[in-house]
Each structure stands twice: as C-alpha cells, then as structure tokens.
Design an enzyme around this catalytic site. Structure first.
Site, mmCIF file in Angstrom:
data_model
loop_
_atom_site.group_PDB
_atom_site.id
_atom_site.type_symbol
_atom_site.label_atom_id
_atom_site.label_comp_id
_atom_site.label_asym_id
_atom_site.label_seq_id
_atom_site.Cartn_x
_atom_site.Cartn_y
_atom_site.Cartn_z
ATOM 1 N N ASP A 8 -4.457 -1.388 9.841
ATOM 2 C CA ASP A 8 -5.509 -2.067 9.093
ATOM 3 C C ASP A 8 -5.073 -3.469 8.666
ATOM 4 O OD1 ASP A 8 -6.631 0.377 9.402
ATOM 5 O OD2 ASP A 8 -6.431 0.996 7.317
ATOM 6 N N GLU B 196 0.829 -1.210 0.000
ATOM 7 C CA GLU B 196 0.000 0.000 0.000
ATOM 8 C C GLU B 196 0.870 1.271 0.000
ATOM 9 O OE1 GLU B 196 -3.623 -0.196 1.938
ATOM 10 O OE2 GLU B 196 -3.835 1.962 2.184
HETATM 11 C C1 GLA Z 1 -6.299 4.749 7.601
HETATM 12 C C2 GLA Z 1 -4.919 4.132 7.523
HETATM 13 C C3 GLA Z 1 -4.494 3.577 8.879
HETATM 14 C C4 GLA Z 1 -4.661 4.616 9.967
HETATM 15 C C5 GLA Z 1 -6.029 5.255 9.917
HETATM 16 C C6 GLA Z 1 -6.179 6.388 10.883
HETATM 17 O O1 GLA Z 1 -7.247 3.760 7.852
HETATM 18 O O2 GLA Z 1 -4.906 3.085 6.580
HETATM 19 O O3 GLA Z 1 -3.182 3.114 8.811
HETATM 20 O O4 GLA Z 1 -3.648 5.584 9.890
HETATM 21 O O5 GLA Z 1 -6.346 5.745 8.616
HETATM 22 O O6 GLA Z 1 -6.127 5.921 12.176
#
Ligand code: GLA
Length: 390
Positions: free
Chosen positions: A172, A160
């Site tokens: 995530d 990513e």
């Molecule tokens: C997105 C990013 C995560 C995190 C959130 C905020 O989902 O993918 O890595 O930084 O925003 O908490």
C-alpha cells in the site's frame, strides 16, 4: 465530498493562522496479488482518485500539532514523547510517521499539520497508507529532505507495523507513493522492483464497496498473517527456502503433515496467487483481458476458500458482478473480511454495471453499495512533481 487543496489550506489557515505547504497522497485498489506482500511476493495495485491532504507549517517549539478535518479534532504530541509509542488514537498514524522519519535520521522541529481526506475508511482502499504517505511527504519537505520511493514507502510501513501495530506488508505504502497515472504497478515486494503496465482503454476498473467494515489493525488480518508465517517457517526448515515466495506447490505438498491444515491452505493461496500475478502481467501485455478476468475470478476463489478471508456480503457482490453483461472479472480486494470488490468492466457497459450491481446488491442484502468507476491515478511523488504540492 472531494477534498480540495483550497479547502484544506483554508482550514489550516483558520486554525493555525498561516498557510502551509500542501501534499496529497491517493488511495489504492489492488487488481490482483492479495496477502502476498509480507512473504516477498507479487502484487498488482494501482492508485485511485481519492486523497488525503496534509498541510504543514513550522512552529517555534517541539510540538507536533495535528488537526483532522474529518474528525474535527486537534491533538498534539511533543517530539520527545514520540518514543512513548501509540496512544490508540487516529493521531497514531501521523505521529508514527514522524517517529519513523526520525529513526531514518530526518531531523525536524515542531509543526502544525492539517489533515483532510476523502478516502472511504475501513473499505480496504488503504486510507491508512494514504495518510502515512501524505504526512511523510509533508514532514520531509519541511525538513528539506527528498527521500527516494523505497525509503519513503519502507518508513511509512514501519510506522504502521511498529508504531500503530498493524502488521501490513509494503504494497500500500509503495503504490500510494510511487504510482503513475494510467498505469497499474506490478511490484515485486522482495526486490521492490516494479513494472508500470498500461490498462487497455476499452475497460474500466469499478470498485464496489460491500459496506462491511474491515480493519487491518484488528484481529483477523493478523491471525492470517500468523498462519502464513507458521507455514513459511516449516517450509524454511524443511525445504531451505528463504521466503514463501520461493516455494512451489510441490514444496508445500511435501510439508503438508508438518503444518496445520489452515497454514497449508493459506500458503497454497499465496503460492498460486504469485503465479496468477505473473500471468496477469502477461495478459496485460498481450491485451488479453478475458484471461485477466479469469485470473481475477480464480484469485477470488482462492482468497475465499484457501485464505478464508472473504465474507458473505462480498461473495454476493462478486457473484452479482459476474452475472452482468460486459463484466470481465471481479474479486475481493485488500485485506479481506469485508471492504470492496474490484471489477474490470467493458467501458460501454460500465454505467449500467454500476446501477445493476447497486440494485441487485440492495435486493439481496438490504445494503446500499457505493460504487466508483476508476482510472489509475498518480502517486504522491508524481503529484508533488507535477505541482500537486503548493
Ligand atoms: C492490507 C495490507 C497490505 C496487504 C493487503 C492484502 O491492505 O495493508 O499490506 O497485505 O492487506 O493483500
């Protein structure tokens, strides 16, 4: 519509003339700990019952063929072309994972892959990590590899960050791969150590979608991250800390004049948010959901005012939620600038909560919000272990 294993297999068979091996990865919602995961901080997400399914079967050549049921589109890339980088297409996600697996030393030949999913896109529920992890599980199985959770999550994040070009943290991918049903996960994004925490049975997690789209891959998320990193650099130089995670509010105050007001406020959000996640863990262990709810409300204010990453519709959705009987806490979840709220609601009030929030949000904004009552679901590794892979 929910994506089923059988429908995904049939789609794969229709297109490629063979059944394949099938892997599922969930979406996630973050209960608390926002924008802390790229400076070594703390997060508390859980996996939810929306999935991406990847079906894979080998080919004789070097071609990676991707078919998306959702886009009804087929595309391919030859293995040697993976080095060419992103093409600005949905297939960058699966191609990026293939690229990242090869960087990890995982060897594989060509394959046909069908992707199908029911994760709402651009809602802040991590449709991208869900795709990445499902794809990684499928390719590694074909390559006869069993990468541990940390490696799997890290290589998906690299896909990513470096291939797709979205500067996300590790939260995530880690929770989508490693979650366990009935548990929230408190993750230390520096050490990758985590605790699995039970949620009390008398509350439900309700997700409400403001229907305002957000995209991690575009502008604002990256701008916030730059502001945070600029602040962190000052703290590193002036206070000798390794990561923002190590800084206190006193450290930050001492550096106020050396950074922009924006960096100061963003860092303040992160420092206070890390403390809230630790407290949230304690409240879960003590079964003190009222305090948990207060922490969510404080987290929302900090996200809105210090991090400046909420939006009017989401703030409206949070205020409506907090007015409802049985609502324990509510806040924005995910990257921000739209997307969803996460609400903790007493189980007996959950149904009425959903209809009242939908009604009042429509009255206030003219927008129909999708709402989902969720329970913590299994991550991709647990699903595969339980036979979610066919
Ligand atoms: C997105 C990013 C995560 C995190 C959130 C905020 O989902 O993918 O890595 O930084 O925003 O908490």
């Amino acid at each position: 519509m929910k994506v089923t294993n059988e429908a995904a297999q049939l789609a794969h068979e229709d297109r490629f003339g063979q059944r394949g091996r099938l892997f599922r990865a969930p979406a996630r919602v973050n209960l608390i700990g926002e924008h802390t995961d790229y400076t070594g901080g703390l997060v508390m997400p859980m996996a939810i019952d929306f999935h991406t399914v990847a079906v894979i079967s080998p080919r004789e050549d070097e071609r990676l063929m991707f078919y998306s049921e959702n886009y009804e589109q087929e595309t391919f890339i030859e293995i040697p072309s993976l080095e060419g980088g992103r093409r600005g297409h949905w297939s960058d996600y699966p191609a990026g994972v293939a690229w990242s697996l090869r960087k990890e030393g995982v060897e594989f030949g060509g394959f046909n892959m069908t992707l199908a999913g029911d994760v709402p896109l651009g809602a802040g529920l991590s449709s991208s990590a869900s795709i990445e992890v499902a794809v990684a599980m499928a390719i590694q199985a074909m390559a006869d590899e069993h990468l541990p959770l940390e490696k799997l999550a890290t290589l998906c994040r690299r896909a990513e960050n470096e291939y797709v070009g979205a500067k996300s943290g590790i939260m995530d991918q880690f929770v989508v791969a490693g979650a366990v049903a009935h548990r929230a996960m408190m993750l230390d994004t520096r050490s990758l150590k985590f605790d699995l925490l039970p949620l009390p049975g008398d509350v439900r997690v309700v997700i409400a979608n403001s229907m305002v789209k957000h995209a991690v891959a575009t502008g604002e998320y990256g701008n916030r991250r730059d502001e945070v990193e600029a602040g962190q650099a000052v703290l590193q130089q002036e206070r000798g800390i390794a990561l923002l995670r190590d800084a206190t509010l006193a450290d930050l105050e001492a550096c106020r004049e050396k950074m922009t007001p924006e960096s100061f406020a963003r860092c303040r959000h992160i420092i206070t948010e890390n403390a809230r996640v630790l407290q949230a863990r304690e409240t879960l262990l003590a079964d003190d959901m009222n305090r948990f709810g207060e922490l969510m409300v404080e987290a929302h204010k900090s996200f809105r005012d210090d991090f400046a990453a909420s939006c009017e519709e989401v703030d409206t959705l949070v205020s409506i939620a907090l007015r409802q009987p049985g609502c324990v806490g509510a806040r924005i979840t995910g990257g921000g600038f739209g997307g969803c709220t996460v609400n903790v609601v007493n189980v007996s009030a959950a149904e009425e909560f959903v209809s009242a929030v939908r009604r009042e949000y429509a009255q206030a904004t003219g927008i129909e919000a999708d709402c989902f009552v969720c329970e913590p679901a299994d991550g991709a590794l647990a699903l595969a272990e339980k036979g979610g892979a066919a």
